[in-house]
Design a protein around this motif. Structure first.
Motif, short mmCIF file in Angstrom:
data_model
loop_
_atom_site.label_atom_id
_atom_site.label_comp_id
_atom_site.label_asym_id
_atom_site.label_seq_id
_atom_site.Cartn_x
_atom_site.Cartn_y
_atom_site.Cartn_z
N ILE A 48 0.74 -1.18 -0.13
CA ILE A 48 -0.19 -0.04 0.07
C ILE A 48 0.81 1.20 -0.11
CG2 ILE A 48 -1.72 1.30 1.40
CD1 ILE A 48 -2.72 -1.03 2.41
N MET B 169 -8.73 4.28 -0.09
CA MET B 169 -7.69 3.81 -1.19
C MET B 169 -8.51 4.06 -2.55
SD MET B 169 -5.49 0.53 0.02
CE MET B 169 -4.51 0.36 -1.50
N GLU C 82 -5.01 10.21 0.36
CA GLU C 82 -3.79 9.18 0.77
C GLU C 82 -3.40 9.63 2.44
OE1 GLU C 82 0.61 9.04 -0.57
OE2 GLU C 82 -0.71 9.00 -2.47
N VAL D 245 -4.83 7.50 5.05
CA VAL D 245 -4.46 6.02 5.00
C VAL D 245 -3.19 5.63 6.01
CG1 VAL D 245 -3.21 4.16 3.49
CG2 VAL D 245 -4.92 5.74 2.51
N PRO E 221 -3.74 1.57 -6.50
CA PRO E 221 -4.50 1.45 -5.26
C PRO E 221 -5.96 0.84 -5.19
CG PRO E 221 -4.41 3.69 -6.03
CD PRO E 221 -3.43 2.79 -6.86
N GLY F 299 -6.63 -2.14 -2.99
CA GLY F 299 -7.88 -1.91 -1.97
C GLY F 299 -8.77 -2.90 -2.03
#
Length: 201
Positions: A31, A95, A125, A128, A187, A191
């Motif tokens: 990630i 994501m 972002e 995250v 992503p 995700g």
């Protein structure tokens, strides 16, 4: 406690430990490697972007930097939501938003649209990392957290090695628009993979 019950308990603990190190940590590393790629790819395509969108050097610099303004927005709320709701769900939703913004950056028609896409990329972002920190805190006992966070930090050197060759390869066969779209798909795919993986709160 009987020997059979003790054996089952030991197996459950061993399974949980293996899952932490063999499933969660690799997913978190991937990630953040992708996050690094989407964060810095604008630099590799900046020459083409400036020419295509008729931007000067100052505008190019602001377009690259506005990501970090957006990044600050969800730093605290991202961790709070992960603690109160579900870290896995928060990471999944962020994501999806981050991937869509990265892809949309490949379709912008002017400077203002590029700024909006990059700002929103930073917003999604930015939430995250604190959500992933919550995952690590939940999955790892105190004695293992130091190792877990050390492995998490490894995404920086790994991503640095990967990013330039990947961006160069895409730009050899396409434009900055393909760079954003292709790397924005990553992503979304990861995700969905994280969601299907399940577990982890």
């Amino acid at each position: 406690m009987s020997n059979d019950k003790m054996e089952l308990t030991d197996r459950a603990r061993a399974g949980s430990t293996n899952r932490r190190w063999t499933r969660l940590i690799p997913v978190i590393l991937v990630i953040y490697i992708i996050a690094y790629i989407d964060r810095v790819n604008i630099g590799f395509g900046m020459g083409q972007i400036r020419e295509s969108l008729h931007m000067d050097a100052a505008q190019g610099g602001f377009a690259a930097g506005i990501f970090f303004i957006g990044y600050l927005v969800l730093q605290v709320p991202g961790g709070y939501l992960a603690q109160k709701w579900s870290a896995r769900k928060v990471v999944f939703c962020l994501m999806l938003g981050w991937g869509l913004c990265a892809i949309l950056a490949g379709f912008v028609a002017n400077y203002g649209q590029l700024l909006t896409a990059r700002f929103m990329l930073g917003v999604f972002e930015g939430g995250v990392q604190p959500a992933l920190m919550v995952l690590i805190n939940r999955w790892f006992p105190k004695s293992e957290k130091g190792r877990a966070f050390s492995l998490f930090i490894m995404h920086n050197p790994i991503a640095t090695v990967i990013t330039a060759p990947l961006a160069g390869l895409i730009l050899m066969h396409g434009s900055w628009r393909e760079l954003f779209v292709i790397q924005g798909l990553l992503p979304l795919l990861i995700g969905v993979g994280l969601w299907l993986l399940g577990g982890g709160g």
